[in-house]
Design a protein around this motif. Structure first.
Motif, PDB file in Angstrom:
ATOM      1  N   HIS A   9       0.846  -1.059  -0.219  1.00  0.00           N
ATOM      2  CA  HIS A   9       0.048  -0.051   0.007  1.00  0.00           C
ATOM      3  C   HIS A   9       0.959   1.167   0.125  1.00  0.00           C
ATOM      4  O   HIS A   9       0.210   2.516  -0.314  1.00  0.00           O
ATOM      5  CB  HIS A   9      -1.239   0.078   1.211  1.00  0.00           C
ATOM      6  N   LEU A  10       2.081   1.030   0.217  1.00  0.00           N
ATOM      7  CA  LEU A  10       2.976   2.464   0.265  1.00  0.00           C
ATOM      8  C   LEU A  10       3.464   2.583  -0.949  1.00  0.00           C
ATOM      9  O   LEU A  10       3.512   1.624  -1.935  1.00  0.00           O
ATOM     10  CB  LEU A  10       4.276   2.134   1.032  1.00  0.00           C
ATOM     11  N   SER A  11       3.682   3.736  -1.644  1.00  0.00           N
ATOM     12  CA  SER A  11       4.112   4.060  -2.695  1.00  0.00           C
ATOM     13  C   SER A  11       5.745   3.650  -2.742  1.00  0.00           C
ATOM     14  O   SER A  11       6.155   3.379  -1.516  1.00  0.00           O
ATOM     15  CB  SER A  11       4.102   5.732  -2.698  1.00  0.00           C
ATOM     16  N   LYS A  12       6.157   3.207  -3.934  1.00  0.00           N
ATOM     17  CA  LYS A  12       7.451   2.730  -4.032  1.00  0.00           C
ATOM     18  C   LYS A  12       8.634   3.760  -3.485  1.00  0.00           C
ATOM     19  O   LYS A  12       9.296   3.281  -2.666  1.00  0.00           O
ATOM     20  CB  LYS A  12       7.793   2.648  -5.483  1.00  0.00           C
ATOM     21  N   GLU A  13       8.338   4.828  -3.726  1.00  0.00           N
ATOM     22  CA  GLU A  13       9.439   5.929  -3.043  1.00  0.00           C
ATOM     23  C   GLU A  13       9.168   6.143  -1.482  1.00  0.00           C
ATOM     24  O   GLU A  13      10.097   6.171  -0.735  1.00  0.00           O
ATOM     25  CB  GLU A  13       9.106   7.497  -3.662  1.00  0.00           C
ATOM     26  N   SER A  14       8.024   5.814  -1.015  1.00  0.00           N
ATOM     27  CA  SER A  14       7.996   5.817   0.501  1.00  0.00           C
ATOM     28  C   SER A  14       8.605   4.676   1.074  1.00  0.00           C
ATOM     29  O   SER A  14       9.117   4.726   2.245  1.00  0.00           O
ATOM     30  CB  SER A  14       6.402   6.063   0.774  1.00  0.00           C
ATOM     31  N   PHE A  15       8.149   3.537   0.308  1.00  0.00           N
ATOM     32  CA  PHE A  15       8.834   2.427   0.523  1.00  0.00           C
ATOM     33  C   PHE A  15      10.515   2.228   0.904  1.00  0.00           C
ATOM     34  O   PHE A  15      11.007   2.003   1.803  1.00  0.00           O
ATOM     35  CB  PHE A  15       8.229   1.206  -0.140  1.00  0.00           C
ATOM     36  N   LEU A  16      10.895   2.817  -0.248  1.00  0.00           N
ATOM     37  CA  LEU A  16      12.455   2.935  -0.286  1.00  0.00           C
ATOM     38  C   LEU A  16      12.766   3.976   0.904  1.00  0.00           C
ATOM     39  O   LEU A  16      13.947   3.643   1.273  1.00  0.00           O
ATOM     40  CB  LEU A  16      12.803   3.335  -1.761  1.00  0.00           C
ATOM     41  N   GLU A  17      12.255   5.003   1.070  1.00  0.00           N
ATOM     42  CA  GLU A  17      12.499   5.749   2.118  1.00  0.00           C
ATOM     43  C   GLU A  17      12.491   5.374   3.535  1.00  0.00           C
ATOM     44  O   GLU A  17      13.330   5.584   4.197  1.00  0.00           O
ATOM     45  CB  GLU A  17      11.753   7.110   2.116  1.00  0.00           C
ATOM     46  N   ARG A  18      11.516   4.452   3.692  1.00  0.00           N
ATOM     47  CA  ARG A  18      11.419   3.555   5.013  1.00  0.00           C
ATOM     48  C   ARG A  18      12.661   2.764   5.076  1.00  0.00           C
ATOM     49  O   ARG A  18      13.362   2.806   6.306  1.00  0.00           O
ATOM     50  CB  ARG A  18      10.074   2.914   5.027  1.00  0.00           C
ATOM     51  N   ILE A  19      12.799   2.002   4.188  1.00  0.00           N
ATOM     52  CA  ILE A  19      13.951   1.154   4.231  1.00  0.00           C
ATOM     53  C   ILE A  19      15.255   1.811   4.722  1.00  0.00           C
ATOM     54  O   ILE A  19      16.189   1.646   5.153  1.00  0.00           O
ATOM     55  CB  ILE A  19      14.202   0.398   3.067  1.00  0.00           C
ATOM     56  N   SER A  20      15.325   2.945   3.738  1.00  0.00           N
ATOM     57  CA  SER A  20      16.758   3.766   4.198  1.00  0.00           C
ATOM     58  C   SER A  20      17.088   4.289   5.359  1.00  0.00           C
ATOM     59  O   SER A  20      18.033   4.205   5.828  1.00  0.00           O
ATOM     60  CB  SER A  20      16.721   4.687   3.012  1.00  0.00           C
ATOM     61  N   ARG A  21      15.867   4.890   5.949  1.00  0.00           N
ATOM     62  CA  ARG A  21      15.890   5.372   7.198  1.00  0.00           C
ATOM     63  C   ARG A  21      16.113   4.354   8.342  1.00  0.00           C
ATOM     64  O   ARG A  21      16.910   4.662   9.290  1.00  0.00           O
ATOM     65  CB  ARG A  21      14.527   6.249   7.632  1.00  0.00           C
ATOM     66  N   MET A  22      15.702   3.160   8.183  1.00  0.00           N
ATOM     67  CA  MET A  22      15.736   1.866   9.232  1.00  0.00           C
ATOM     68  C   MET A  22      17.262   1.641   8.981  1.00  0.00           C
ATOM     69  O   MET A  22      17.948   1.446   9.938  1.00  0.00           O
ATOM     70  CB  MET A  22      15.037   0.639   8.525  1.00  0.00           C
ATOM     71  N   TYR A  23      17.903   1.531   7.768  1.00  0.00           N
ATOM     72  CA  TYR A  23      19.198   1.160   7.688  1.00  0.00           C
ATOM     73  C   TYR A  23      20.353   2.253   8.050  1.00  0.00           C
ATOM     74  O   TYR A  23      21.384   1.940   8.745  1.00  0.00           O
ATOM     75  CB  TYR A  23      19.489   0.806   6.184  1.00  0.00           C
ATOM     76  N   TYR A  24      20.227   3.399   7.456  1.00  0.00           N
ATOM     77  CA  TYR A  24      21.072   4.472   7.575  1.00  0.00           C
ATOM     78  C   TYR A  24      20.903   5.318   8.965  1.00  0.00           C
ATOM     79  O   TYR A  24      21.870   5.748   9.583  1.00  0.00           O
ATOM     80  CB  TYR A  24      21.084   5.328   6.447  1.00  0.00           C
ATOM     81  N   VAL A  25      19.663   5.565   9.099  1.00  0.00           N
ATOM     82  CA  VAL A  25      19.325   6.519  10.544  1.00  0.00           C
ATOM     83  C   VAL A  25      19.218   5.741  11.839  1.00  0.00           C
ATOM     84  O   VAL A  25      19.908   5.962  12.768  1.00  0.00           O
ATOM     85  CB  VAL A  25      18.124   7.283  10.248  1.00  0.00           C
ATOM     86  N   LEU A  26      18.468   4.462  11.571  1.00  0.00           N
ATOM     87  CA  LEU A  26      18.101   3.620  12.802  1.00  0.00           C
ATOM     88  C   LEU A  26      19.187   2.899  13.087  1.00  0.00           C
ATOM     89  O   LEU A  26      19.553   1.944  13.931  1.00  0.00           O
ATOM     90  CB  LEU A  26      16.743   2.995  12.937  1.00  0.00           C
ATOM     91  N   GLU A  27      20.120   2.510  12.138  1.00  0.00           N
ATOM     92  CA  GLU A  27      21.408   1.496  12.143  1.00  0.00           C
ATOM     93  C   GLU A  27      20.866   0.191  12.226  1.00  0.00           C
ATOM     94  O   GLU A  27      21.711  -0.415  13.047  1.00  0.00           O
ATOM     95  CB  GLU A  27      22.362   1.942  13.341  1.00  0.00           C
ATOM     96  N   MET A  28      19.652  -0.249  11.636  1.00  0.00           N
ATOM     97  CA  MET A  28      19.286  -1.564  11.841  1.00  0.00           C
ATOM     98  C   MET A  28      20.009  -2.427  10.592  1.00  0.00           C
ATOM     99  O   MET A  28      20.346  -1.973   9.586  1.00  0.00           O
ATOM    100  CB  MET A  28      17.726  -1.667  11.609  1.00  0.00           C
ATOM    101  N   SER A  29      20.432  -3.656  11.089  1.00  0.00           N
ATOM    102  CA  SER A  29      20.960  -4.370  10.170  1.00  0.00           C
ATOM    103  C   SER A  29      20.077  -4.860   9.170  1.00  0.00           C
ATOM    104  O   SER A  29      18.850  -4.872   9.163  1.00  0.00           O
ATOM    105  CB  SER A  29      21.475  -5.784  10.892  1.00  0.00           C
ATOM    106  N   GLN A  30      20.594  -5.266   7.809  1.00  0.00           N
ATOM    107  CA  GLN A  30      19.884  -5.854   6.819  1.00  0.00           C
ATOM    108  C   GLN A  30      18.898  -7.044   7.215  1.00  0.00           C
ATOM    109  O   GLN A  30      17.662  -7.169   6.736  1.00  0.00           O
ATOM    110  CB  GLN A  30      20.687  -6.032   5.622  1.00  0.00           C
ATOM    111  N   GLN A  31      19.322  -7.935   8.173  1.00  0.00           N
ATOM    112  CA  GLN A  31      18.706  -8.997   8.492  1.00  0.00           C
ATOM    113  C   GLN A  31      17.661  -8.425   9.715  1.00  0.00           C
ATOM    114  O   GLN A  31      16.316  -8.988   9.244  1.00  0.00           O
ATOM    115  CB  GLN A  31      19.569  -9.841   9.559  1.00  0.00           C
ATOM    116  N   GLU A  32      17.694  -7.437  10.395  1.00  0.00           N
ATOM    117  CA  GLU A  32      16.618  -6.879  11.073  1.00  0.00           C
ATOM    118  C   GLU A  32      15.721  -6.182  10.459  1.00  0.00           C
ATOM    119  O   GLU A  32      14.493  -6.438  10.612  1.00  0.00           O
ATOM    120  CB  GLU A  32      17.141  -5.879  12.072  1.00  0.00           C
ATOM    121  N   ILE A  33      15.813  -5.745   9.136  1.00  0.00           N
ATOM    122  CA  ILE A  33      15.023  -5.121   8.464  1.00  0.00           C
ATOM    123  C   ILE A  33      14.071  -6.052   7.402  1.00  0.00           C
ATOM    124  O   ILE A  33      12.807  -6.064   7.471  1.00  0.00           O
ATOM    125  CB  ILE A  33      15.741  -4.012   7.384  1.00  0.00           C
TER     126      ILE A  33
END
Length: 318
Positions: A9-33
């Motif tokens: 239901h998320l737009s593609k760009e919003s989805f990519l932004e969400r993953i990016s924030r999880m990885y680069y800002v929240l410092e979550m690992s790719q496994q956690e994401i």
């Protein structure tokens, strides 16, 4: 609603932004994401890469060169041509030469161990005179990518470039004691039978990065002024090509266009050159506009180091 359905239901760009924030800002690992979003780990890596390509994720690395670089032009060229980096030095930075600025950038990107391959010519020789400003790299080897110019060394520096860079970087030079272009394929093959040259050819296949000049096909092209190929003129060369990298000529689309000439080059083949993971082109001047465009169009180089004047010429062409 499952996590997967929610993602749809998320737009593609919003989805990519969400993953990016999880990885680069929240410092979550790719496994956690991948666990949180219920997607495969390989998909996370692919989405992060796509986010960078779309400009959703943009990196800014602070450097002493920031004030000397024209970031707006760099962004425009990066958008037009697919490159890993683009370095454009401002024309209003009087007092600091292009060669000094180029050496400072190269200091930040060249490996400290392993090996780098070098082309040759006046541009790389000029940059080499300032490479002493770089950090010493005793664990590095500097390898000559193609044979030399023989008696024409003073006019078109080849071995001199390798020695100059190696001395400046405090590393080991590896010279290729053969002509850049053999008279014919048979003569080239005879050179390749020599055990010492075979060893260097083997080293070329393991190069981590390459720094090359970009040649053009005008009357003052190196291959013509040095008479490396007797009888070869600008008109004949320009009919099929716009530029060359270590004497492998290519057309405006970056497709290698002189196979008969390439087959006589002693050194890295076009295929071996394209397998090098990091290929850096150093070139500037209006006369090299078409040559640089062709190299970028064919993605023959990953990084371009040039001047503001040259960049504006490149962008002026649709």
């Amino acid at each position: 609603m499952t996590k997967t359905q929610n993602n749809e239901h998320l737009s593609k760009e919003s989805f990519l932004e969400r993953i990016s924030r999880m990885y680069y800002v929240l410092e979550m690992s790719q496994q956690e994401i991948c666990e949180q979003l219920n997607i495969g780990r390989s998909s996370v890596a692919r989405f992060l890469s796509e986010a960078r390509e779309r400009g959703i994720v943009q990196f800014q690395i602070r450097s002493d060169l920031d004030g000397c670089r024209h970031t707006d032009l760099e962004s425009q060229l990066m958008k037009r041509f697919k490159m890993k980096d683009c370095v454009i030095f401002r024309s209003d930075e009087s007092g600091t030469s292009f060669e000094v600025l180029a050496s400072q950038y190269l200091n930040s990107i060249l490996p400290t161990h392993g090996s780098i391959g070098l082309g040759w010519g006046k541009t790389l020789h000029a940059v080499g005179t300032q490479m002493h400003l770089c950090d010493p790299r005793p664990g590095l080897k500097v390898i000559q990518l193609s044979g030399g110019s023989g008696a024409k060394e003073e006019l078109v520096p080849a071995a001199t470039v390798i020695q100059l860079w190696a001395q400046s970087l405090r590393c080991r030079p590896i010279l290729l004691p053969a002509p850049a272009i053999a008279v014919n394929v048979e003569v080239k093959n005879s050179f390749l039978q020599d055990p010492s040259i075979q060893e260097i050819v083997s080293e070329i296949k393991k190069i981590d990065a390459a720094v090359v000049g970009i040649g053009h096909t005008g009357e003052d092209a190196t291959i013509i002024t040095s008479n490396l190929v007797p009888g070869l003129g600008s008109q004949a060369l320009s009919a099929s090509s716009v530029g060359d990298l270590i004497f492998h000529f290519y057309n405006e689309k970056g497709v290698f266009s002189e196979p008969s000439l390439s087959s006589r080059v002693v050194g890295a083949t076009p295929e071996e050159f394209q397998q090098i993971e990091l290929r850096i082109g150093v070139a500037h001047g209006v006369s090299k506009k078409k040559a640089i465009q062709g190299a970028l169009q064919g993605q023959l180089i990953h990084v371009l180091i040039t001047t503001e004047e040259t960049a504006r010429e490149l962008l002026a062409t649709e």
